[in-house]
Design an enzyme around this catalytic site. Structure first.
Site, PDB file in Angstrom:
ATOM      1  N   GLU A   9     -55.926   4.934   1.378  1.00  0.00           N
ATOM      2  CA  GLU A   9     -57.110   3.968   0.846  1.00  0.00           C
ATOM      3  C   GLU A   9     -58.612   4.654   1.252  1.00  0.00           C
ATOM      4  O   GLU A   9     -59.287   4.316   0.198  1.00  0.00           O
ATOM      5  CB  GLU A   9     -56.895   2.851   1.572  1.00  0.00           C
ATOM      6  CG  GLU A   9     -55.682   1.821   1.265  1.00  0.00           C
ATOM      7  CD  GLU A   9     -55.597   0.767   1.799  1.00  0.00           C
ATOM      8  OE1 GLU A   9     -56.793   0.021   1.906  1.00  0.00           O
ATOM      9  OE2 GLU A   9     -54.535   0.225   2.090  1.00  0.00           O
ATOM     10  N   ASP A  82     -52.211   1.255   3.322  1.00  0.00           N
ATOM     11  CA  ASP A  82     -52.000   0.562   4.625  1.00  0.00           C
ATOM     12  C   ASP A  82     -50.646  -0.112   4.759  1.00  0.00           C
ATOM     13  O   ASP A  82     -50.281  -0.574   3.730  1.00  0.00           O
ATOM     14  CB  ASP A  82     -53.254  -0.213   5.208  1.00  0.00           C
ATOM     15  CG  ASP A  82     -54.466   0.505   5.538  1.00  0.00           C
ATOM     16  OD1 ASP A  82     -54.448   1.820   5.727  1.00  0.00           O
ATOM     17  OD2 ASP A  82     -55.569  -0.095   5.293  1.00  0.00           O
ATOM     18  N   ASP A  84     -50.064  -3.273   5.562  1.00  0.00           N
ATOM     19  CA  ASP A  84     -49.861  -4.729   5.640  1.00  0.00           C
ATOM     20  C   ASP A  84     -49.640  -5.124   4.100  1.00  0.00           C
ATOM     21  O   ASP A  84     -49.296  -4.032   3.279  1.00  0.00           O
ATOM     22  CB  ASP A  84     -51.118  -5.230   6.176  1.00  0.00           C
ATOM     23  CG  ASP A  84     -52.366  -4.742   5.364  1.00  0.00           C
ATOM     24  OD1 ASP A  84     -52.232  -3.854   4.377  1.00  0.00           O
ATOM     25  OD2 ASP A  84     -53.574  -4.971   5.968  1.00  0.00           O
ATOM     26  N   GLU A  86     -51.532  -6.096   1.924  1.00  0.00           N
ATOM     27  CA  GLU A  86     -52.350  -5.819   0.836  1.00  0.00           C
ATOM     28  C   GLU A  86     -52.243  -4.122   0.537  1.00  0.00           C
ATOM     29  O   GLU A  86     -52.488  -3.869  -0.669  1.00  0.00           O
ATOM     30  CB  GLU A  86     -54.094  -6.107   1.709  1.00  0.00           C
ATOM     31  CG  GLU A  86     -54.900  -6.191   0.671  1.00  0.00           C
ATOM     32  CD  GLU A  86     -56.270  -6.578   1.193  1.00  0.00           C
ATOM     33  OE1 GLU A  86     -57.473  -6.723   0.444  1.00  0.00           O
ATOM     34  OE2 GLU A  86     -56.413  -7.128   2.428  1.00  0.00           O
ATOM     35  N   TYR A 290     -53.252   0.870  13.836  1.00  0.00           N
ATOM     36  CA  TYR A 290     -53.815   0.271  13.018  1.00  0.00           C
ATOM     37  C   TYR A 290     -54.560  -1.259  13.375  1.00  0.00           C
ATOM     38  O   TYR A 290     -53.774  -1.907  14.345  1.00  0.00           O
ATOM     39  CB  TYR A 290     -52.760  -0.169  11.983  1.00  0.00           C
ATOM     40  CG  TYR A 290     -53.180  -0.855  10.635  1.00  0.00           C
ATOM     41  CD1 TYR A 290     -53.998  -0.278   9.864  1.00  0.00           C
ATOM     42  CD2 TYR A 290     -52.446  -2.059  10.042  1.00  0.00           C
ATOM     43  CE1 TYR A 290     -54.280  -0.886   8.515  1.00  0.00           C
ATOM     44  CE2 TYR A 290     -52.768  -2.574   9.107  1.00  0.00           C
ATOM     45  CZ  TYR A 290     -53.841  -1.957   8.102  1.00  0.00           C
ATOM     46  OH  TYR A 290     -54.316  -2.508   7.051  1.00  0.00           O
ATOM     47  N   ARG A 292     -55.277  -4.198  11.806  1.00  0.00           N
ATOM     48  CA  ARG A 292     -54.984  -5.426  11.367  1.00  0.00           C
ATOM     49  C   ARG A 292     -53.540  -5.753  11.507  1.00  0.00           C
ATOM     50  O   ARG A 292     -52.542  -5.355  10.963  1.00  0.00           O
ATOM     51  CB  ARG A 292     -55.147  -5.669   9.617  1.00  0.00           C
ATOM     52  CG  ARG A 292     -56.548  -5.808   9.442  1.00  0.00           C
ATOM     53  CD  ARG A 292     -56.828  -6.024   8.063  1.00  0.00           C
ATOM     54  NE  ARG A 292     -56.704  -5.071   7.052  1.00  0.00           N
ATOM     55  CZ  ARG A 292     -57.506  -4.165   6.610  1.00  0.00           C
ATOM     56  NH1 ARG A 292     -58.776  -4.265   7.040  1.00  0.00           N
ATOM     57  NH2 ARG A 292     -57.275  -3.375   5.862  1.00  0.00           N
ATOM     58  N   HIS A 335     -44.603  -4.815  13.939  1.00  0.00           N
ATOM     59  CA  HIS A 335     -46.113  -3.821  14.294  1.00  0.00           C
ATOM     60  C   HIS A 335     -46.259  -3.976  15.653  1.00  0.00           C
ATOM     61  O   HIS A 335     -45.624  -4.325  16.466  1.00  0.00           O
ATOM     62  CB  HIS A 335     -47.181  -4.871  13.306  1.00  0.00           C
ATOM     63  CG  HIS A 335     -47.166  -5.067  11.957  1.00  0.00           C
ATOM     64  ND1 HIS A 335     -47.923  -5.659  11.129  1.00  0.00           N
ATOM     65  CD2 HIS A 335     -46.266  -4.416  11.125  1.00  0.00           C
ATOM     66  CE1 HIS A 335     -47.643  -5.598   9.773  1.00  0.00           C
ATOM     67  NE2 HIS A 335     -46.554  -4.810   9.903  1.00  0.00           N
TER      68      HIS A 335
END
Length: 858
Positions: A9, A82, A84, A86, A290, A292, A335
């Site tokens: 990203e 990433d 997640d 998104e 990470y 988030r 996670h």
């Protein structure tokens, strides 16, 4: 030789990963999302199962084109956005745009950028998880439907600003701040009296120390407090019993996104967006895992590294391994918590990043350290003259444990810290009395939200997820529904009664500052009006439980238990029906509040929302014969709390305070804030200064300050050179030219030579820019990137008028007259010059038109 193409990203992450993977991989960045829903018709086909229509925006076209070219040449394409939802969605969009088959394209995930993690991910690729993609797609489509359909309702039914918008999560977040504000406004302060006695006793070294003991609960009335002190006159104070109990404190869990945002706010003063920006940088540079996540788990490798670090730095007795259980039922336990990637790395170079990194490091280490052990002593003290007892408590730390590294912050620190260290006391011991006080205390409402405590509340309610907190808060502030600001405290009298050693009772009144707040979230009047309208007409959308239920349904889609378009359908049909009913039947919302009647005119005084924000008005807009008077509210005033007296004060403006050098001096408030008007000159008052407090002397001080600031500092070609500070920094002004001051010059001590150098450089530069210039008319002909053009004020217009002869050359334009240029302008801006003449004509005819200028027109 073709390489593997791995797409991430961000460019920072790409550089770090490329170093790890070596020559077999070409690592490129897609710079976040590469596609979004089209704007036309919401980008959603409502008649085809809510099928989305995606488009690559212009600013991403170049990136996508480059990635397509690289993908064609690559041996194999790997998607590494990433981990997640998104990120999963970004991988799917990349596959779609690059012509990759999602059923075979390798997708890798990792939540720390270290060599072992990246290599392990490459060795164990998976495919794109369409359940996660659909969950993110459902969120995006639902939010688009709510925003696109609800926002136009606000424009029509409130309509103060075209920028009004509503959103599924943002509107609920605003509601929380509005309800808290009203709770504070409606709070009834109650007072009571707290009894505290001061005694003296010897410590272990035989030296006298003073300690405090609390009385028997709060006393409601001053008379009762005084009566209690009277009953203690001449008393002997004896220790009735002493109890010692062991106690311990346990460390907090490692950071999740939410708890990191809260602690960074409390300890570092960082806003939620700043925290996430810094955490992103730390993650992309391989410093932390990470950022988030809602998990509090730590990997086995991390636990081993933490154990080694604690034992080597603090010793074996400080190590105590723990597994934490997440209270958040929707947390994704697969996670890992936010932690340093390498525990032996205690710090980083970047200053802001360093402070956040060290906070993460300390919290992670502390989570696996021993409990802090305390010994709590409580002494009950008898009063010989009555049956009541006093209580003295003290705490002694026996082993610091995790507190050696980290203490968790609190949102609202308690002012009354009653814990201290007591001297050794024994039963039957007679104490040396010093003083007893009955101090008036006042109850307090719940505190306003900070960014971090609002995130905490949203998380408690199950609203939003780690990736949504920061953008939600940014949006509600950007939309002017909520503002972050400080609040000054107010002075308050506090009664204190003191029983002295000589048995006299002294009464005094002391002053305390109360109500001061820093960086708190205040709902604006606009936020309140919008919230009330949405609560009235869209109960479900504004309901906390319903919003949390929607989040749970997104989770079910992510787990493959629910179809995304069925979930959207269940929400949209009743929602759309409510939209249509509201547009047809709802009354326009004004947020009006009637304050009273103007004693001079007998007309109603109303506080309401106006075109430029909250205001008060005298009179009715329906009366065509005499227009109402308006006044803008001050920054710290609200429609809901402004009083009649405060409103009438606002109509004292504009206030003429005198005459100076033959010109009238007045103070007023305009669209851009308070100012002093001196003749035709307008001079801004410093931010926060109340214009109603400005007298003649202060106004002259402001005028003379402006004159001093504008006084020439040099002359060049018989024209003055002045200096100032503007939006783009310090500058000097000469002959209508504004010249920025480079860092090499001392702005406070510019010499004649400095000014000449700066002007000559600017003139030389401008010589190539201007073909002709008429500064007084704000007209010029300039050389541009695509050829000559006409500048009229701030407008850039085409050179026209040559007809069939073709285009003017720069040489020809040097001889064009001002009148010819004005004709070119008139063609493109009809009435450009006639308009000015008409304004002057109206002003000359209607002298009465000057009267409204003394009001703050809104």
């Amino acid at each position: 030789m073709s390489k593997n193409l791995l797409i991430v990203e961000s460019p920072a992450k790409a550089k770090t990963i490329e170093k790890i993977l070596g020559s077999d991989f070409d690592v490129k960045s897609c710079y976040g999302h590469i596609r979004d829903l089209e704007k036309d018709d919401m980008g959603i086909d409502l008649n085809n199962n809510y099928k989305p229509r995606y488009k690559v925006p212009e600013d991403k076209a170049k990136v996508v084109k480059e990635l397509k070219q690289l993908a064609k040449k690559a041996k194999e394409v790997w998607l590494a956005s990433d981990e997640d939802r998104e990120g999963e969605s970004i991988s799917w969009h990349l596959a779609e745009e690059l012509g990759l088959d999602p059923k075979v394209t390798k997708r890798i995930v990792f939540h720390e950028i270290t060599a072992p993690a990246i290599k392990r991910a490459v060795e164990n690729p998976r495919l794109i998880n369409m359940d996660l993609v659909n969950a993110q797609q459902a969120r995006r489509i639902l939010d688009r439907l709510v925003g696109f359909e609800l926002s136009p309702v606000l424009w029509r039914k409130i309509g103060m600003q075209r920028s009004l918008s509503a959103g599924r999560v943002q509107s609920v977040a605003v509601r929380l701040t509005v309800e808290r504000e009203r709770e504070i406004n409606n709070f009834v302060v109650e007072s009571s009296y707290k009894i505290e006695a001061l005694f003296s006793a010897n410590d272990i070294n035989g030296k006298p120390v003073t300690f405090k003991a609390d009385g028997p609960g709060r006393i409601a009335q001053q008379e009762a407090a005084e009566k209690f002190l009277e009953s203690c006159k001449g008393a002997q104070y004896t220790v009735a019993e002493v109890t010692v109990k062991p106690g311990k404190r346990t460390p907090a869990a490692p950071f999740t996104t939410s708890t990191l945002q809260q602690e960074a706010s409390r300890k570092l003063g960082y806003g939620v967006s700043k925290t996430m920006l810094l955490a992103q940088r730390l993650y992309e540079s391989g410093k932390i895992t990470y950022m988030r996540t809602d998990s509090i788990n730590l990997s086995e490798t991390a636990m081993q590294n933490i154990q080694s670090e604690i034992k080597s730095s603090f010793g074996d007795k400080y190590y105590q391994p723990r597994e934490f259980k997440n209270k958040n039922a929707s947390a994704q336990e697969a996670h890992e918590a936010i932690r340093p990637t390498y525990m032996d790395n205690h710090s980083v170079d970047d200053e802001d990043g360093r402070r956040l990194y060290e906070l993460i490091w300390k919290r992670t280490i502390a989570s696996q350290m021993s409990d802090a052990v305390f010994e709590k002593t409580t002494a009950k003290i008898n009063i010989s003259t009555n049956k009541d007892q006093l209580n003295a408590t003290g705490e002694v730390m026996k082993f610091d444990g995790f507190l050696k590294v980290y203490i968790e912050g609190k949102d609202d620190e308690d002012d009354e810290d009653t814990e201290g260290v007591l001297p050794p006391l024994r039963a039957t011991q007679v104490l040396d009395f010093r003083e007893m006080r009955a101090t008036q205390k006042f109850s307090r409402p719940a505190a306003r939200y900070t960014e971090a405590s609002l995130v905490k509340k949203l998380e408690e309610l199950g609203i939003g997820r780690p990736s949504t907190y920061a953008p939600t808060i940014t949006t509600i502030m950007k939309r002017n529904y909520v503002e972050k600001r400080d609040k000054e405290g107010v002075k308050r009298d506090v009664n204190v009664l003191s029983l002295k050693k000589d048995n006299s009772i002294k009464k005094e009144v002391v002053t305390e500052n109360t109500g001061a707040e820093k960086a708190k979230l205040f709902p604006t009047d606009l936020g309140m009006v919008v919230t009330d309208f949405l609560k009235l007409h869209f109960k479900e959308v504004m309901d906390y439980g319903f919003t949390a239920h929607i989040e749970e349904e997104f989770d079910e889609i992510a787990e493959g238990k629910m179809k995304w378009n069925s979930m959207i359908d269940d929400f949209y049909k009743p929602f759309h029906n409510t939209i249509e009913v509201t547009l047809e039947t709802a009354e326009r919302a004004k947020g009006e509040r009637e304050l009273g009647v103007d004693p001079q005119t007998g007309k109603k005084v109303i506080a309401r929302m106006g075109r430029f924000g909250p205001m008060v008005q005298i009179g009715d807009t329906s009366n065509e014969e005499e227009k109402p008077r308006f006044a803008k509210l001050k920054a710290n005033q609200s429609i809901e709390t402004i009083t009649m007296d405060e409103a009438m004060e606002l109509f004292k403006l504009p206030l003429v305070v005198g005459e100076y050098q033959g010109k009238e001096v007045a103070v007023n408030v305009g669209r851009f804030g308070p100012y002093v008007r001196w003749g035709e000159d307008f001079i801004s008052l410093p931010r926060g200064e109340d214009p109603l407090t400005v007298d003649f002397d202060r106004a002259i001080e402001v005028i003379e300050g402006k004159q001093t600031a504008d006084a020439p500092i040099a002359m060049y070609q018989d024209k003055p050179v002045t200096k100032g500070k503007g939006r783009f920094g310090p500058f000097i002004k000469w002959n209508d030219l504004f010249i920025n001051i480079p860092k090499g010059y001392n702005f406070d001590h510019l010499t004649q030579k400095d000014c000449e150098e700066l002007i000559e450089k600017k003139v030389e530069k401008e010589a190539n820019r201007y073909i002709q210039q008429w500064p007084a008319e704000k007209i010029s002909i300039e050389n541009g990137r695509w050829g000559p053009f006409v500048r009229f004020g701030k407008k850039m217009l085409k050179v026209t008028g040559k007809g069939e002869k073709g285009k003017y050359t720069a040489e020809e334009l040097a001889d064009v007259s001002l009148e010819e240029v004005k004709k070119m302008i008139e063609v493109q801006v009809p009435g450009a010059f006639a308009k000015k003449a008409a304004v002057k004509k109206t002003a000359a005819k209607k002298t009465a038109a000057k009267k409204p200028s003394k009001k703050t027109a809104l």
